[in-house]
Design a protein around this motif. Sequence first.
Motif, mmCIF file in Angstrom:
data_model
loop_
_atom_site.group_PDB
_atom_site.id
_atom_site.type_symbol
_atom_site.label_atom_id
_atom_site.label_comp_id
_atom_site.label_asym_id
_atom_site.label_seq_id
_atom_site.Cartn_x
_atom_site.Cartn_y
_atom_site.Cartn_z
ATOM 1 N N LEU A 353 4.014 0.136 -12.561
ATOM 2 C CA LEU A 353 4.919 -1.009 -12.544
ATOM 3 C C LEU A 353 6.097 -0.822 -11.582
ATOM 4 N N ILE A 354 6.443 0.427 -11.287
ATOM 5 C CA ILE A 354 7.567 0.683 -10.373
ATOM 6 C C ILE A 354 7.096 0.769 -8.921
ATOM 7 N N LEU A 355 6.029 1.529 -8.670
ATOM 8 C CA LEU A 355 5.575 1.737 -7.294
ATOM 9 C C LEU A 355 4.901 0.509 -6.698
ATOM 10 N N ILE A 356 4.574 -0.459 -7.513
ATOM 11 C CA ILE A 356 3.954 -1.666 -6.965
ATOM 12 C C ILE A 356 4.943 -2.480 -6.139
ATOM 13 N N TRP A 357 6.252 -2.211 -6.344
ATOM 14 C CA TRP A 357 7.285 -2.959 -5.629
ATOM 15 C C TRP A 357 7.533 -2.357 -4.247
ATOM 16 N N ARG A 358 7.524 -3.218 -3.226
ATOM 17 C CA ARG A 358 7.722 -2.764 -1.846
ATOM 18 C C ARG A 358 9.093 -2.147 -1.655
ATOM 19 N N ASP A 359 10.121 -2.713 -2.262
ATOM 20 C CA ASP A 359 11.482 -2.189 -2.079
ATOM 21 C C ASP A 359 11.605 -0.757 -2.594
ATOM 22 N N VAL A 360 10.870 -0.432 -3.653
ATOM 23 C CA VAL A 360 10.898 0.937 -4.181
ATOM 24 C C VAL A 360 10.259 1.891 -3.188
ATOM 25 N N LYS A 361 9.116 1.493 -2.627
ATOM 26 C CA LYS A 361 8.403 2.363 -1.693
ATOM 27 C C LYS A 361 9.187 2.568 -0.399
ATOM 28 N N LYS A 362 10.041 1.624 -0.040
ATOM 29 C CA LYS A 362 10.817 1.755 1.199
ATOM 30 C C LYS A 362 12.143 2.469 0.994
ATOM 31 N N SER A 363 12.519 2.688 -0.241
ATOM 32 C CA SER A 363 13.801 3.325 -0.537
ATOM 33 C C SER A 363 13.627 4.839 -0.648
ATOM 34 N N THR A 364 14.369 5.568 0.172
ATOM 35 C CA THR A 364 14.298 7.029 0.139
ATOM 36 C C THR A 364 14.677 7.563 -1.239
ATOM 37 N N ILE A 365 15.777 7.060 -1.788
ATOM 38 C CA ILE A 365 16.275 7.563 -3.072
ATOM 39 C C ILE A 365 15.319 7.214 -4.211
ATOM 40 N N LEU A 366 14.876 5.962 -4.257
ATOM 41 C CA LEU A 366 14.015 5.536 -5.352
ATOM 42 C C LEU A 366 12.655 6.231 -5.306
ATOM 43 N N LEU A 367 12.092 6.380 -4.101
ATOM 44 C CA LEU A 367 10.785 7.016 -3.998
ATOM 45 C C LEU A 367 10.883 8.505 -4.319
ATOM 46 N N ALA A 368 11.967 9.156 -3.886
ATOM 47 C CA ALA A 368 12.158 10.566 -4.224
ATOM 48 C C ALA A 368 12.347 10.746 -5.727
ATOM 49 N N THR A 369 13.051 9.807 -6.357
ATOM 50 C CA THR A 369 13.214 9.847 -7.811
ATOM 51 C C THR A 369 11.861 9.743 -8.499
ATOM 52 N N MET A 370 11.012 8.850 -8.001
ATOM 53 C CA MET A 370 9.661 8.736 -8.551
ATOM 54 C C MET A 370 8.854 9.997 -8.280
ATOM 55 N N GLY A 371 9.133 10.647 -7.146
ATOM 56 C CA GLY A 371 8.454 11.902 -6.847
ATOM 57 C C GLY A 371 8.774 12.971 -7.881
ATOM 58 N N VAL A 372 10.049 13.102 -8.224
ATOM 59 C CA VAL A 372 10.459 14.066 -9.245
ATOM 60 C C VAL A 372 9.826 13.704 -10.589
ATOM 61 N N PHE A 373 9.856 12.420 -10.923
ATOM 62 C CA PHE A 373 9.282 11.957 -12.185
ATOM 63 C C PHE A 373 7.781 12.271 -12.255
ATOM 64 N N MET A 374 7.062 12.042 -11.154
ATOM 65 C CA MET A 374 5.623 12.278 -11.156
ATOM 66 C C MET A 374 5.293 13.769 -11.206
ATOM 67 N N LEU A 375 6.174 14.598 -10.648
ATOM 68 C CA LEU A 375 5.973 16.041 -10.768
ATOM 69 C C LEU A 375 6.089 16.480 -12.230
ATOM 70 N N VAL A 376 7.057 15.908 -12.936
ATOM 71 C CA VAL A 376 7.211 16.205 -14.364
ATOM 72 C C VAL A 376 5.973 15.740 -15.129
ATOM 73 N N MET A 377 5.478 14.562 -14.787
ATOM 74 C CA MET A 377 4.269 14.055 -15.443
ATOM 75 C C MET A 377 3.058 14.931 -15.143
ATOM 76 N N HIS A 378 3.001 15.453 -13.928
ATOM 77 C CA HIS A 378 1.887 16.325 -13.570
ATOM 78 C C HIS A 378 1.935 17.621 -14.386
#
Length: 454
Positions: A353-378
Amino acid sequence: MSQLSASAHDHDHGHAHAGHAHHGHHGHGEPPSLAADNTEAPKGWGSALMGLFIVAGIACAGATLASGFILGGADEAAQKTAIKHGLASYHVGALVALGMALGPLGLVLIMNLVKAGWFVTLRRQAENAASLVWLGVIMLLPPLVIELLKPGVFIKWRTPGLIATDELLAKKAPYLNDPFFFSRLAVYAIVWIIIARLIVGFSRKQDITGDKWLSNKASFHSAWAILAFALTCAFASFDLIKALDFHWFSTMFGVYFFAGNMLAGLSILVVILAALRSSGRLKGLVTAEHFHDTGKLMFAFTVFWAYITFSQYFLYWYANIPEETGWFMARQSNGWEYLFYALCIGHFIVPFLILIWRDVKKSTILLATMGVFMLVMHILDVFYQVRPLVYMTKVIDQTAVIPGKVGLGWMDFTGALGPVLIFIGVLIWKVRSAPLIPIKDPRLPEALEHKNYV
């Protein structure tokens, strides 16, 4: 003549200082974005974090591995369970650290194979993580060494005398035996290290020589390397995770392992790039357009991971075969079901639901935040695969499955964090040891002009 002499001087200067070789290559017409103060990490960049992560990681890993021998007490059964708990917790972190190298390695091979020009300015950081696959291999050694000293304490099929009483193990003995098992692990390690050194070596050599044909060589060798990579990763997942519960059958686990590692690799990549951007580097080299495409890949592998995971679960539920359903039954009771639901929500629904948004994918801060979150999920995903095995017993039929109690302890956190912190600490050192991009790659102009139209 004066211009020719200046150019020759620049060329010689580039060979003398590999870190600044791009000045000689591009000459006076180089874009400002290729200046040394944009393509090299700041002096001392990340030193404090690097030291903190490595020291903390070693402390966490050491405490976890020693905990079983200390906490088990005099009772032999209790000590064996405590040792198995510590080893399983550490094994989670070691597998995550290995995945943070294997994911980027697979990504580099794929991008080389399809000659993806847009990825050039991102490729060096993926190469840095991939080049540390040797470190991921070393992380796996402590549980294996302890297992050799205490057979069966972690790898159940190595329990002395078990083959005589377990019919299924007897059937699998031609594959699950010490000589073949440890030989396979050695082959996996050798193949990964050779591929990483070869492919990363082409890129580093090109920084110095400027030979454009090295890009073609990297693409050519990536063709056979990706096949070897796929096979070794699949069988490594069988030996390092699935075989810990040798009664369990799965034909999809290799792809499950691959999907998780690719997502972890993309996540660590965006975090590295965001950190470098925040330090004032890579301006004009890694733009919102590059983050957008990397975000698309993160979104794609989020869906792919969910597809593989659900397909495995659905087929097992539908077939209702004890050797298959037992694995899930032990993870959907006695507290483990909360982790199951957490992965459904955190590893798929939330990032979808978050990564489907283009603005999130283009934002350095938001995408890096999702990167940290996905590492925790992994990490939680690998924990979900490995940790319940500490208390699981033999599956005879559906009613005989003993669900593993959660029994969380401090070693579960230190075990998972230890190898991961060590890996990230060494990765920081690796990032600042060379130019931040492949400075003489012939496809560099394509990467600099990259635009998204979808």
